[in-house]
Every structure is written in C-alpha cells, then in structure tokens.
Design a protein around this motif. Structure first.
Motif, PDB file in Angstrom:
ATOM      1  N   ALA A   1       5.206   5.702   0.849  1.00 19.84           N
ATOM      2  CA  ALA A   1       3.963   5.839   0.565  1.00 19.84           C
ATOM      3  C   ALA A   1       3.659   7.064   0.005  1.00 19.84           C
ATOM      4  O   ALA A   1       3.327   8.127   0.619  1.00 19.84           O
ATOM      5  N   VAL A   2       1.888   6.116  -0.686  1.00 18.21           N
ATOM      6  CA  VAL A   2       1.236   7.134  -0.941  1.00 18.21           C
ATOM      7  C   VAL A   2       0.057   7.393   0.093  1.00 18.21           C
ATOM      8  O   VAL A   2      -0.582   5.991   0.034  1.00 18.21           O
TER       9      VAL A   2
ATOM     10  N   LYS B   1      -6.090   8.820   3.728  1.00 12.65           N
ATOM     11  CA  LYS B   1      -5.989   7.257   3.446  1.00 12.65           C
ATOM     12  C   LYS B   1      -4.275   6.752   2.948  1.00 12.65           C
ATOM     13  O   LYS B   1      -4.535   7.466   1.765  1.00 12.65           O
ATOM     14  N   LEU B   2      -4.379   6.104   4.402  1.00 10.48           N
ATOM     15  CA  LEU B   2      -2.865   5.180   2.959  1.00 10.48           C
ATOM     16  C   LEU B   2      -3.104   4.035   1.905  1.00 10.48           C
ATOM     17  O   LEU B   2      -3.499   3.146   1.907  1.00 10.48           O
ATOM     18  N   VAL B   3      -2.832   4.646   0.667  1.00  2.00           N
ATOM     19  CA  VAL B   3      -2.986   3.711  -0.726  1.00  2.00           C
ATOM     20  C   VAL B   3      -2.239   2.932  -0.868  1.00  2.00           C
ATOM     21  O   VAL B   3      -2.481   1.078  -0.758  1.00  2.00           O
ATOM     22  N   GLY B   4      -1.145   3.035   0.084  1.00  2.00           N
ATOM     23  CA  GLY B   4       0.286   1.957  -0.238  1.00  2.00           C
ATOM     24  C   GLY B   4       1.477   2.552   0.149  1.00  2.00           C
ATOM     25  O   GLY B   4       1.685   3.276   0.072  1.00  2.00           O
ATOM     26  N   THR B   5       2.368   1.338   0.707  1.00  2.00           N
ATOM     27  CA  THR B   5       3.810   1.447   0.455  1.00  2.00           C
ATOM     28  C   THR B   5       4.673  -0.106   0.025  1.00  2.00           C
ATOM     29  O   THR B   5       4.323  -0.706   0.412  1.00  2.00           O
ATOM     30  N   TYR B   6       5.257   0.688  -0.927  1.00  2.00           N
ATOM     31  CA  TYR B   6       6.519   0.115  -1.654  1.00  2.00           C
ATOM     32  C   TYR B   6       7.819   0.376  -1.478  1.00  2.00           C
ATOM     33  O   TYR B   6       8.193   1.457  -1.272  1.00  2.00           O
TER      34      TYR B   6
ATOM     35  N   VAL C   1       6.683  10.395   1.110  1.00  2.00           N
ATOM     36  CA  VAL C   1       5.888  10.267   1.552  1.00  2.00           C
ATOM     37  C   VAL C   1       4.400  11.431   0.422  1.00  2.00           C
ATOM     38  O   VAL C   1       5.342  12.703   0.789  1.00  2.00           O
ATOM     39  N   LEU C   2       4.125  10.446   0.086  1.00  2.00           N
ATOM     40  CA  LEU C   2       3.299  11.397  -1.789  1.00  2.00           C
ATOM     41  C   LEU C   2       1.377  11.740  -1.446  1.00  2.00           C
ATOM     42  O   LEU C   2       1.408  10.542  -0.562  1.00  2.00           O
TER      43      LEU C   2
ATOM     44  N   GLY D   1      -0.262  -6.568  -8.915  1.00  2.00           N
ATOM     45  CA  GLY D   1       0.862  -7.695  -8.861  1.00  2.00           C
ATOM     46  C   GLY D   1       2.336  -7.039  -8.519  1.00  2.00           C
ATOM     47  O   GLY D   1       3.186  -7.349  -7.884  1.00  2.00           O
ATOM     48  N   LYS D   2       2.116  -5.597  -7.168  1.00  2.00           N
ATOM     49  CA  LYS D   2       3.132  -4.971  -6.884  1.00  2.00           C
ATOM     50  C   LYS D   2       2.730  -5.362  -5.022  1.00  2.00           C
ATOM     51  O   LYS D   2       1.952  -5.422  -4.513  1.00  2.00           O
ATOM     52  N   THR D   3       3.932  -5.735  -4.666  1.00  2.00           N
ATOM     53  CA  THR D   3       3.929  -6.332  -2.945  1.00  2.00           C
ATOM     54  C   THR D   3       3.990  -5.330  -2.175  1.00  2.00           C
ATOM     55  O   THR D   3       5.245  -4.891  -2.547  1.00  2.00           O
ATOM     56  N   GLN D   4       2.927  -5.057  -1.388  1.00  2.00           N
ATOM     57  CA  GLN D   4       3.254  -3.816  -0.136  1.00  2.00           C
ATOM     58  C   GLN D   4       4.981  -4.198   0.423  1.00  2.00           C
ATOM     59  O   GLN D   4       4.772  -5.828   0.790  1.00  2.00           O
ATOM     60  N   THR D   5       5.469  -3.383   1.275  1.00  2.00           N
ATOM     61  CA  THR D   5       6.084  -3.626   2.551  1.00  2.00           C
ATOM     62  C   THR D   5       6.259  -2.465   3.362  1.00  2.00           C
ATOM     63  O   THR D   5       5.958  -1.578   3.316  1.00  2.00           O
ATOM     64  N   GLU D   6       6.712  -3.481   4.714  1.00  2.00           N
ATOM     65  CA  GLU D   6       6.908  -2.457   5.912  1.00  2.00           C
ATOM     66  C   GLU D   6       8.173  -1.489   6.148  1.00  2.00           C
ATOM     67  O   GLU D   6       8.520  -1.119   7.262  1.00  2.00           O
ATOM     68  N   ARG D   7       9.669  -1.933   5.360  1.00  2.00           N
ATOM     69  CA  ARG D   7      10.398  -1.734   5.343  1.00  2.00           C
ATOM     70  C   ARG D   7      11.389  -1.970   3.626  1.00  2.00           C
ATOM     71  O   ARG D   7      11.028  -2.550   2.816  1.00  2.00           O
TER      72      ARG D   7
END
Length: 279
Positions: A237-238, A243-248, A59-60, A270-276
C-alpha cells in the motif's frame, strides 16, 4: 475486548498454533476512512486499509507520506481523529498502546525500544513481569520462558543474560520479536526491521517473518528497502501526502511502478487494486 492471554508455555502454544490450519478468509484488521491532522496538516486523509491472517502488507511512502502516523494510530501512540478500527469483525477503540496490546497488536520499531542496560530476559518481560504467588518477581520462570521463546526463533541465541547493548542487530531483533509473540500478538507492526543489519542478519529476520506468517500472524511492514518489500510482502500500500495512492498485490507490480506511486502518486496503468492477496 481483551485478546491478550499471558501463556504459561508459549513454546508449546506456538507449536500448536503453527501446526493448525490458519483461517485466512476472515479479515484480521480493517482501517476504515482513518483521518489525522496536526494543525492544518492532514497527515492521514481518509485512508482505508486491511490485513488478513498470515499476510504481510508493506506500507510505503516517502518521509512525511503518513505511513508511520497511520501505523502509530493502530498502535495507540496517536489518537484517531475520525474513522474506524475493526479487529476480527469487531469495532474497537485504540486510545493507548496498552489498548493495542490488549487487542493483540504489537509494534517493533526501528530503534527496537529495548533497554540497553538490561539483559534479554528482562527486556522480554519489561512492564509485564511474571510474579510468584507472593507477588514477587518470578525470575526463575521468566528465565525459563524466555529461553524457550528465544530458542524457538534462533537456536544459537544463548547469551541471554548479557546487556542487550552487547548483542548483534539480529539478536536484538530476536528479543523484540520474541516480546511480541510471547504475549500472543496476532497483528504485528514492523518499522524498518532490517535497517542497519548485515546480509546474514537480514536473512534471519526474513526467516522470522515467514515463520510468523505460517502461524497466522498478520504483519504491517514499513520499509524503504525495495528488496525487503518484494521478498517479504504479499501486498503493498503506497501513501503520498497523507492519502492512499493504491493497494496492489506485490507480484502484480514492478519496482518502477512502485517508485512511480511513491514519487509521483501515479497509479500503474492497467493494474487492478486489491483488498487482499490471493491465498
């Protein structure tokens, strides 16, 4: 729901845990639409994040981004204004640190929260001392149990009866991590675990994290050290301005792209976020 099980033989239990296959298909933690405000400041604004068994999620964010506040709500240190916490598929209420511990959530902060004047054994059981049938402190059993769990993490750690102020940074981390795993933590929050450690002790902490992952412990890792993030985490996760910018997946992004998210709040192209992570 009380998940804490004070074990009689943590070494044997841990060994059995390490040997059995870890089911990584079921989500361990789900944070859903979590919000927290301090006055007019939205410290955490509608953040959702999850964690699976045997996974490290970094968590960044810069100071004030909301990452520590989010983790402190999961740890019971701050009340949640709105949103849900789901542990192993069950909605729970985490109002106090004791609630978090009962749910198998333990925290290791940068300061380690150790009592410097006490030895390692006393720190391991601080606030959760083992008692005899006569309700007196069972010093003999605590000493034996402590040595087992310390030896499991670091076979060279034997000076367990000196005040922890005289221990190295790596040894102090062993005490803090031992306290979590002895009480069967399944969710571990680690805040800058390698801060102020030398290369050898940093490597030792990294090995401990890998060992916990293999046993199915899920870890939220708060860190500013990009080397740690890329070496230890499965996903990152940034957060920025609450707010959450994204999770990759960590392997899918570069350090420059992560820095772009932290500094600019910019999602990588071009990068896809992912929940796991891919297991």
């Amino acid at each position: 729901m009380d998940r804490r099980r004070v074990v009689n033989t943590p070494l044997d239990t841990a060994a059995a845990s390490a040997k059995r296959a870890v089911d990584t298909s079921k989500c361990l933690v789900e944070l859903r639409n979590i919000k927290k405000a301090f006055g007019g400041v939205h410290a955490v604004d509608d953040v959702s994040l999850n964690l699976y068994p045997g996974e490290v999620v970094a968590v960044l964010g810069h100071n004030g981004a909301g990452k520590s506040t989010l983790m402190k709500m999961l740890a019971g240190a701050y009340p949640i204004d709105s949103g849900d916490v789901v542990i192993s598929g069950e909605k729970v209420h985490v109002r106090t640190p004791a609630d978090a511990q009962n749910l198998g959530i333990e925290s290791i902060y940068q300061t380690l929260a150790l009592a410097d004047n006490l030895d390692s054994v006393a720190n391991l059981f601080l606030g959760r001392e083992l008692l005899t049938k006569w309700r007196t402190l069972d010093d003999h059993r605590m000493d034996a149990e402590a040595r087992k769990v310390f030896h499991r993490l670091n076979k060279n750690f034997t000076n367990v009866r000196i005040p922890v102020r005289r221990l190295s940074g790596g040894q102090r981390q062993v005490v803090a991590i031992s306290r979590a795993i002895y009480f069967n933590a399944q969710i571990l929050i680690m805040d800058e675990p390698t801060a102020a450690l030398g290369p050898e002790e940093t490597a030792m902490v990294g090995n401990l994290i890998q060992q916990l992952k293999a046993e199915g412990v899920g870890i939220f890792l708060i860190s500013h050290d990009m080397h740690d993030v890329f070496a230890l985490s499965d996903r990152l996760a940034v957060m920025k301005n609450g707010k959450l910018v994204g999770t990759y997946r960590t392997q899918d992004v570069t350090e420059d792209e992560v820095l772009g998210m932290i500094i600019l709040g910019k999602q990588p192209t071009g990068k896809t976020q992912t929940e796991r992570s891919a297991r």
